[in-house]
Every structure is written in structure tokens, then in C-alpha cells.
Write an enzyme that holds these catalytic residues in place. Structure first.
Site, mmCIF file in Angstrom:
data_model
loop_
_atom_site.group_PDB
_atom_site.id
_atom_site.type_symbol
_atom_site.label_atom_id
_atom_site.label_comp_id
_atom_site.label_asym_id
_atom_site.label_seq_id
_atom_site.Cartn_x
_atom_site.Cartn_y
_atom_site.Cartn_z
ATOM 1 N NE ARG A 271 -0.875 -0.348 4.926
ATOM 2 C CZ ARG A 271 -1.386 0.089 6.068
ATOM 3 N NH1 ARG A 271 -2.437 0.881 6.065
ATOM 4 N NH2 ARG A 271 -0.854 -0.275 7.219
ATOM 5 C CB SER B 68 -6.643 2.413 5.185
ATOM 6 O OG SER B 68 -7.276 2.700 6.396
ATOM 7 C CD GLU C 84 -18.107 1.099 0.553
ATOM 8 O OE1 GLU C 84 -19.353 1.118 0.633
ATOM 9 O OE2 GLU C 84 -17.354 1.399 1.500
ATOM 10 C CG HIS D 59 -6.210 -3.121 3.966
ATOM 11 N ND1 HIS D 59 -5.655 -2.136 3.182
ATOM 12 C CD2 HIS D 59 -6.101 -2.670 5.248
ATOM 13 C CE1 HIS D 59 -5.209 -1.157 3.943
ATOM 14 N NE2 HIS D 59 -5.466 -1.438 5.195
#
Lengths: 286, 304
Positions: free
Chosen positions: B8, B35, B56, B107
């Protein structure tokens, strides 16, 4: 005939109220015929939004070039309640995007005129719809993109939706973002025919007070009579004003124009019998 | 020992590098900027960064609209949410439209240990893969993330890019081409096809079993040729992925082999289970059998 040459220098010449009524009648007739020949389709919604669509394409509201559906200065139009597409296709045919006879290839294998607007099959479709709750998000993206390019005051993005579609949570995600971003170049029209598949909208998932809901999300709200061209046009003229996204709540009658379909539970999705078809044509032929 | 770096981090850096070169690139996120290490991008290009909120479906639709206007949007969230949560929006507004949207699922797999099952995605490769016209890429390490980001911006069409959260061993740099698997180690006894963080596990196992290792970073379109060429030689195949054994890399490889070169084969991955919380990523890899030891023992089973 009131077809082709509807655009001049890329700008559509607005018709008179009488001409609009005449075009709308033809749109209704052709939409019902297309559904009949296809053996399936959505007459109720097609009939309830016929006047809205006629006003948009012939009332001097949307800028487009029927010869070039991808003309980069076109106003972007999305039919988010994609099942009403027979009326939209009928309006496009009147506007000269394709020959009116092609209208009767609705739902045929390989046809540009898919059962719901399909970008993969037709170049005049901005985004594939038919699954409720997606069109406004895509419209928000287009309006944002146009703003990024400095074209917010030059090109409109207009989305047509239905009351049933207000059930979809994802629609409200887009409503929130449009309000947040103050997308003044985005306009939403809602065909409020009061019905959805299972019956009356207010009995299934109450929408009212709908005006309050949109205001709470920082939209400017207008109300129109969905079958009165003066009312529609004066409200649609507000698209280019203000600092907020705009919604026009259009009160309509599902099945408008065909007496036995008006407000009937039966005519959301229907295979029309020969009898129904003949009766509808009698009423719709001037 | 070579270094470890998080995918990331690499992604955040790569997006800045890309945006500097390509003015059409935009970044959107469903409120996961920190994140996914996108805050530096936001600082550097505030006008090209959009947080759509925890929404989303809207993330996907808005990206499709932006792509329609000529931009190259990177729509970023966690792999559990994109594609899973907003699947129908991806199906129509991205895939059917063939919108030039780059979906990024971070993730992925077990790499969000503490958060537990709701944050651990074992189905995203399967979901993305089954959509017509979707390119699916699972980079193996930080270097490959950057290569992948540059490559997907060059190509036109929808892409799903899968990122791991944890620090992962950086492998020796090799030329990257979408759709072309990389032969990382030659071997004679078994073909081991891996993707993502499991590539380094595969390499470790290969040392003990004389395995030939292929980094299949592009799951779709899969590189059939490299698989067939290797398996012709070794006669046996093992796949390993940080994903369900159903529908991911293993399924994609077995689709090729079962039709063109059926051989004894074993698919290693998450065995039709959900994830769970743990203090460390390493604990979870052991719990779910994604270890060098498991690959080695599986190979030995195949050799019998």
C-alpha cells in the site's frame, strides 16, 4: 413531418406546445407498437414519461446533434429507470438519431435497441441502465468530469429517474455526493407515477415527503405537472441556474394516454395482446 | 536478506508518480485514504482527489462517469468492499460499459489481521475474474505494484488491482507485462504457480522440491502458454494464493490444464472458510495453511 433537422448549429429549435403534444402522441404510439411487436416491454412507465422526454428533446432543453450522438458538446442524458426505454427510443427516432422503422427492432437479437439502454450495443447510450440505482452516480461522475474540464456552465448533465428507483440506497449515495459537491450542472427529473411493480409506491416504501428529502440533501427542488408542457418547460429552464443540483419532481400518471392502462397495476411489464394493442392504437392515433 | 515493503505504501507513491506524468489520472476513495496511503496524493493533487464518503456503489458509478468524460479514475477501497459490496455497479456501469476505471482492492486476503472476518477478502479475485472484459492483476510485491500501476494506466479498459496491506518481501525486479506470467525459478519436478504475497512462499518451497515457480500476476487474461510450457516439462502443478480455493488463481490454472494438459494438481488457498482476528498476519498465514511447509508437503503428495 416533425423529424430530423431538429438541431441547428447543435442547438435544438424548440417546438410550440401544440407541436410538442403532437410529437408526444407519436412517441406514445410508437413506443406501444414497439413493445407489442417485441412481445414484451414496459408500457406503463414508457407512457408516463413520454411528455417529459418530448419536452427534453424538442422543447429546447437538451443540446444534441442527432447525426453525432457522441458530439462532445452534447448535453449528457441518462435514462436511469432504463425500463422506460421504449419511450426514449421513440423520442430518439423522432429526433432523427435513427430511422423510425428501426424502432420496431426493439429487443431483437443484435439490435441497438436493447430491452434496457446498453452502451455496448448503441452509441447514443451514455451508460448501461436497467438496474435501478446506478444512473445518478454515473451522472454525478459526468458532471464532476465536465466541471474538471471547465465545462460546467456549458454542458448540462440530466438524469431521468422514477419513484420506484428512490427505493435504492445507492441512488441516495449519489444524491448526497451531488449536494456535497454543489453540482449545479447536474439535474435530476423524477417521473412520479405513484406506482412500482408491487403496487402503489406509498404503500410499499413511502417516499413522501420527497421534496423535504431532497432539500435536506442540499438540492434545489421543483415540482411540475408531468403532462403539462408549460409546467415541464418552465421547470426545466431552471437547469442552468443556481448553485445546487436541481431535481424536478414530475407528477405523472402511469400508462398516461391509454385509458385502460392508466393507473393500472397490470401494465408495468406486459406482453400486449392483439386486442390491447388495437385498442391502444385507436386511442393514440389522432 | 532482502527488504520488505508494504504494497500500500508503494501504491500511494506510484499514484503520485503516475499523476505527475498523466494529467487524466484521478484518485477516488470511499473514505479510506489514510489506510491506502493516499493522503500524500491528496496533498499533492487536491483537485484530482475525491473522497465520496463511505459509499462504495457511488465510488464505482462516479468513477464510471468520470471515465466517460476521458479521465482515468483509480477507485480505491478494501478488497472486501470492491468488488464485493458494489458488484452490480461494477457489472453494469464498469464492465458492461467497458469503462476505463481502475478498481483497487487493498488489504486483501489475510493482510488485515486484527479487524477479523469482515475485513478479510477471499473472494475478490473470483468475483473480478468472472466479469467479462475485466483485467485482474495481483502484484507480488512493492516493486511490482508500481509497475502494475503504470501499466494499467496505459491500457484502456476496466482493471481490478489487488493489494496486500502487510510488508511483503521485495523480489528481484523483472520486466512487467500485463498478461505475461514471469518464470522466476526453473525446476524439474513440479510447476508452482503463485500470485501476490504467496510468490515468495512459493519460491521458498521450490528450493526444497526442485520446483519451477511462475509469478502469475495477471489472473485474467491468464498466460496459458507459460503454464503449458512448464507443465509439459514437470508433469505436475500446484497453485498457491491468499484467496479461496474456489474461483481464484487455482481455478483459473485448472481451467487451462483440465482442457489442454490434464495433470495431477493441487490448489492451495483458503479452504472455503471465513477469516478471523489475530494479532499478526503471520499467525493467520499459519492458521490457514499458507506456508512454505504446506506447499512442500503438498508437492511431496503429488510426487507419490
Amino acid at each position: 413531418m416533425l423529424r430530423a433537422d431538429s438541431c441547428y448549429n447543435g442547438s435544438v429549435i424548440p417546438r410550440t406546445i401544440e407541436e410538442l403534444q403532437e410529437i408526444a402522441r407519436t412517441v406514445r404510439k410508437n413506443a406501444i407498437e414497439a413493445i407489442y411487436r417485441a412481445g414484451s416491454g414496459h408500457p406503463g412507465s414508457s407512457l408516463s414519461c413520454a411528455d417529459i422526454l418530448t419536452a427534453l428533446y424538442f422543447g429546447g432543453v437538451l443540446n444534441y446533434d442527432h447525426r453525432d450522438p457522441k458530439w462532445e458538446r452534447r448535453d449528457r442524458f441518462i435514462l436511469s429507470n432504463g425500463h422506460a426505454t421504449p419511450a426514449w427510443y421513440a423520442v430518439l427516432a423522432e429526433a432523427g438519431f435513427f430511422d423510425v422503422r428501426e424502432l420496431f427492432t426493439l429487443r431483437d437479437l443484435g439490435s441497438e435497441l436493447q430491452g434496457h439502454p446498453d452502451k455496448a450495443m448503441a452509441d447514443f447510450v451514455e451508460t448501461t441502465t436497467g438496474s435501478l440505482g446506478q444512473g445518478l452516480s454515473v451522472g454525478v461522475g459526468m458532471a464532476l468530469g465536465l466541471r474538471q474540464k471547465g465545462l460546467a456552465t456549458k454542458i448540462k448533465t440530466v438524469v431521468l429517474s422514477s419513484d420506484g428507483e428512490q427505493n435504492e440506497g445507492s441512488h441516495w449515495e449519489a444524491v448526497m455526493l451531488a449536494g456535497q459537491e454543489k453540482l449545479a450542472n447536474l439535474s435530476l427529473i423524477i417521473d412520479l407515477n405513484g406506482m412500482q411493480i408491487g403496487g402503489n409506491t406509498e404503500e410499499i416504501l413511502q417516499l413522501s415527503p420527497l421534496e423535504d428529502k431532497y432539500k435536506a440533501f442540499n438540492w434545489e427542488v421543483f415540482s411540475a405537472d408531468g403532462h403539462d408542457f408549460s409546467s415541464l418547460l418552465s421547470n426545466f429552464s431552471r437547469f442552468v441556474e443556481g448553485k445546487k443540483p436541481k431535481v424536478v419532481l414530475c407528477k405523472t400518471i402511469r400508462g398516461k394516454g391509454v385509458s385502460f392502462m392508466e393507473n393500472s397495476k397490470e401494465y408495468h411489464a406486459k406482453t400486449l395482446t392483439e386486442t390491447e394493442y388495437q385498442k391502444a392504437m385507436e386511442e393514440l392515433t389522432g | 536478506m532482502s527488504e520488505s515493503k508494504s504494497m500500500r505504501e508503494a501504491f500511494g507513491e506510484a499514484m503520485i508518480e503516475l499523476a505527475e506524468k498523466n494529467p487524466a489520472v484521478l484518485v477516488l476513495t470511499a473514505d479510506l485514504a489514510e489506510s491506502i496511503r493516499l493522503n500524500k496524493f491528496k496533498e499533492r493533487f487536491p483537485g484530482r482527489f475525491f473522497n465520496v464518503g463511505v459509499a462504495e456503489a457511488d465510488l464505482v458509478g462516479v468513477s464510471a462517469g468520470l471515465a466517460s468524460e476521458g479521465f482515468i479514475p483509480f477507485a480505491c477501497s478494501f478488497a472486501v468492499f470492491v468488488p464485493g459490496r458494489c458488484y452490480d455497479h461494477i457489472r453494469l456501469s464498469v464492465s458492461r460499459n467497458q469503462a476505463n476505471v481502475k478498481l483497487v482492492g487493498s488489504h486483501a486476503g489475510l493482510s488485515n489481521p486484527g479487524d477479523g472476518a469482515s475485513a478479510q477478502s477471499f473472494d475478490d479475485i473470483a468475483l473480478a475474474r468472472v466479469l467479462p472484459g475485466m483485467t485482474v492483476i495481483v502484484p507480488s510485491d512493492a516493486v511490482q505494484v508500481k509497475q502494475a500501476v503504470m501499466a494499467i494506466a496505459e491500457m484502456v479498459g476496466p482493471v481490478y488491482l489487488r493489494l496486500n496491506r502487510e510488508e511483503v518481501l521485495v523480489l528481484p525486479r523483472k520486466p512487467f507485462e500485463i498478461g505475461k506470467g514471469q518464470l522466476l525459478r526453473e525446476g524439474k519436478k513440479v510447476t508452482i504457480v503463485a500470485c501476490g504475497a504467496m510468490v515468495s512462499v512459493a519460491l521458498q518451497a521450490a528450493e526444497e522440491v526442485d520446483g519451477e515457480v511462475i509469478n502469475m500476476h495477471t489472473i485474467k487474461p491468464i498466460d496459458e502458454e507459460i503454464i503449458l510450457e512448464s507443465v509439459k516439462k514437470t508433469g505436475k502443478a500446484i497453485t498457491i494464493e491468499e484467496h479461496s480455493v474456489i474461483g481464484g488463481l487455482g481455478s483459473a490454472v485448472s481451467e487451462v490444464l483440465s482442457e489442454k494438459l490434464p495433470v495431477p494438481m493441487k490448489i492451495i488457498g483458503i479452504e472455503d472458510r471465513f477469516g478471523q482476528s489475530a494479532r499478526s498476519y503471520e499467525e493467520l498465514l499459519v492458521e490457514y495453511g499458507l506456508t512454505k511447509e504446506h506447499v512442500v508437503s503438498s508437492c511431496r503428495e503429488l510426487f507419490k
